[in-house]
Design a protein around this motif. Structure first.
Motif, PDB file in Angstrom:
ATOM      1  N   ALA A   1       1.253   3.103  -1.792  1.00 45.70           N
ATOM      2  CA  ALA A   1       0.734   1.871  -2.378  1.00 45.70           C
ATOM      3  C   ALA A   1      -0.605   2.062  -3.081  1.00 45.70           C
ATOM      4  O   ALA A   1      -0.867   1.418  -4.102  1.00 45.70           O
ATOM      5  N   THR A   2      -1.442   2.936  -2.561  1.00 51.71           N
ATOM      6  CA  THR A   2      -2.796   3.070  -3.110  1.00 51.71           C
ATOM      7  C   THR A   2      -3.002   4.332  -3.949  1.00 51.71           C
ATOM      8  O   THR A   2      -3.841   4.356  -4.852  1.00 51.71           O
ATOM      9  N   ASP A   3      -2.252   5.388  -3.648  1.00 50.16           N
ATOM     10  CA  ASP A   3      -2.468   6.659  -4.336  1.00 50.16           C
ATOM     11  C   ASP A   3      -1.397   6.993  -5.367  1.00 50.16           C
ATOM     12  O   ASP A   3      -1.660   7.755  -6.303  1.00 50.16           O
TER      13      ASP A   3
ATOM     14  N   ILE B   1      -1.487  -4.966  -6.087  1.00 45.05           N
ATOM     15  CA  ILE B   1      -2.730  -5.266  -5.376  1.00 45.05           C
ATOM     16  C   ILE B   1      -2.490  -5.093  -3.884  1.00 45.05           C
ATOM     17  O   ILE B   1      -1.653  -5.780  -3.290  1.00 45.05           O
ATOM     18  N   GLU B   2      -3.211  -4.189  -3.278  1.00 48.73           N
ATOM     19  CA  GLU B   2      -3.009  -3.894  -1.862  1.00 48.73           C
ATOM     20  C   GLU B   2      -3.768  -4.881  -0.975  1.00 48.73           C
ATOM     21  O   GLU B   2      -4.987  -5.017  -1.081  1.00 48.73           O
ATOM     22  N   LYS B   3      -3.035  -5.608  -0.135  1.00 49.83           N
ATOM     23  CA  LYS B   3      -3.566  -6.525   0.871  1.00 49.83           C
ATOM     24  C   LYS B   3      -4.653  -7.462   0.315  1.00 49.83           C
ATOM     25  O   LYS B   3      -5.812  -7.434   0.760  1.00 49.83           O
TER      26      LYS B   3
ATOM     27  N   PRO C   1      -0.223   3.045  -8.252  1.00 46.16           N
ATOM     28  CA  PRO C   1      -1.151   2.782  -9.367  1.00 46.16           C
ATOM     29  C   PRO C   1      -1.075   3.846 -10.462  1.00 46.16           C
ATOM     30  O   PRO C   1      -1.190   3.534 -11.651  1.00 46.16           O
TER      31      PRO C   1
ATOM     32  N   LYS D   1      -1.049   7.781   0.316  1.00 47.36           N
ATOM     33  CA  LYS D   1      -0.349   6.506   0.459  1.00 47.36           C
ATOM     34  C   LYS D   1       0.377   6.155  -0.839  1.00 47.36           C
ATOM     35  O   LYS D   1      -0.190   6.263  -1.930  1.00 47.36           O
TER      36      LYS D   1
ATOM     37  N   GLY E   1       1.088  -5.085   0.216  1.00 49.98           N
ATOM     38  CA  GLY E   1       0.817  -4.821  -1.183  1.00 49.98           C
ATOM     39  C   GLY E   1       1.605  -5.785  -2.052  1.00 49.98           C
ATOM     40  O   GLY E   1       2.813  -5.959  -1.875  1.00 49.98           O
TER      41      GLY E   1
END
Length: 372
Positions: A199-201, A161-163, A204, A197, A147
């Motif tokens: 990074a994603t949940d 920004i994830e991956k 943000p 997660k 990330g």
């Protein structure tokens, strides 16, 4: 004095590290005779520490036993939380808070990351910034596995920004050390049926508050995802600590006929036979026996193993309590698990993967062979 709770996430399966992770969880992989989770503990015990919550699942009993024995002085502050199913890296946090009530400011640390991140500097940065959360960031060449954070001029994270598949104007990636305030838990989604997660949940959502900051770490940092990553991390630490004639890395007496080409680390109670050549880039953990006329280079040998006379080991990882017979040759990229028996005169070709507690009675001539 203000004190901090720490949540160490140590429940992963580490499938890409097999065969090493068949017999030990990733946080118990050693770097210079010290397990990854112990390097983490050395860092977090430098701050005013309240409790250490360790979220475990895969081989959690081994982590619990290790922590209670190695960190006995903190035993009353160690709390083990067993995941009944994979919760993701954010999932355990609200559950721990609900049951134990986390401190007003707390840390979350990945238990499988090796680094020399200073939690003292991280906490000081977070307190000075005054945000809801601080994410430790580090620079990498290839951002596609991680990330990526974009910062403004005040080190505030403005995008995550994830991956990404290509360079996105930043090479600062999530280093797996976080500082959160209690307010962030209210913003963490609940998903009882699946994983959550960070990074994603979570991140943000936090960015919408405008008060998430990035602490940039410029020192050692390794995501130990594969045996190759793990060996690379060991060699980097070895180069930092054992270059030149640094005698504290040789913790045993050697016969005058033994040749050392630094960097080399030999742990306590290592026995080395006559006319043996070690190095460069060799790590031998404690209680290992190495025979005479043996040559080892670019390799990592775990504790309690025996390498008999005439062995040649190049670019390999050899697990704990493994027996390597006389005049055995092991080529680059091979990974041999714990408790393996390799018969005399056996040849093992490049990139072989041998699972724990196997008997290798015949040579392996084909590259990339897998025996599990």
């Amino acid at each position: 004095m203000k004190s901090y709770d720490v949540v160490i996430l140590a429940g992963g399966l580490a499938t890409r590290l097999r065969p090493l992770s068949y017999s030990r969880p990733k946080p118990l992989l050693p770097v210079l005779d010290k397990e990854i989770i112990d390097w983490i503990m050395e860092s977090i015990t430098r701050i005013p520490l309240n409790r250490v919550f360790i979220s475990i699942r895969y081989m959690g009993d081994l982590i619990k036993e290790h922590m209670e024995n190695t960190w006995a002085e903190f035993k009353d502050r160690l709390v083990f939380v067993t995941e009944s199913k994979p919760l993701g890296d954010a999932g355990p946090i609200p559950l721990i808070d609900e049951k134990y009530e986390l401190s007003d400011t707390f840390l979350v640390v990945y238990g499988d990351i090796f680094s020399d991140i200073s939690t003292v500097e991280l906490i000081n940065f977070h307190e000075k910034a005054g945000g809801l959360a601080t994410v430790t960031l580090t620079k990498v060449d290839d951002v596609s596995r991680y990330g990526v954070a974009q910062l403004d001029e005040n080190n505030r994270i403005i995008n995550f920004i994830e991956k990404p598949k290509q360079y996105v104007g930043s090479n600062l990636i999530n280093a797996g050390f976080y500082v959160f305030t209690k307010e962030t838990i209210k913003l963490m989604p609940r998903n009882p049926e699946g994983q959550i997660k960070l990074a994603t949940d979570v991140i943000p959502r936090l960015l919408g508050t405008g008060s998430v900051y990035g602490y940039i770490h410029n020192g050692l940092w390794f995501d130990i995802g594969t045996p190759e990553d793990y060996l690379r991390a060991n060699f980097r630490v070895l180069a930092n600590r054992c270059s030149g004639t640094n005698n504290h890395c040789i913790n045993t007496d050697l016969h005058p006929t033994v040749t050392i080409q630094p960097p080399v680390y030999l742990g306590p109670n290592v026995v080395v036979g006559n006319n043996t050549e070690l190095g460069p880039n060799v790590i031998v953990h404690k209680n290992t026996k190495i025979g005479s006329t043996t040559k080892i280079l670019n390799s990592l040998i775990f504790n309690g193993s025996s390498l008999c006379d005439g062995s040649y080991i190049s670019g390999a990882i050899i697990g704990s309590n493994t027996y390597i017979g006389k005049w055995v040759r092991i080529e680059d990229g091979s990974v041999i698990g714990d408790g393996v028996y390799v018969k005399d005169y056996v040849f093992i070709a490049k990139n072989a993967k041998i699972g724990p507690y196997r008997e290798i009675m015949e040579s392996i001539y084909k590259d990339n062979e897998i025996i599990l």
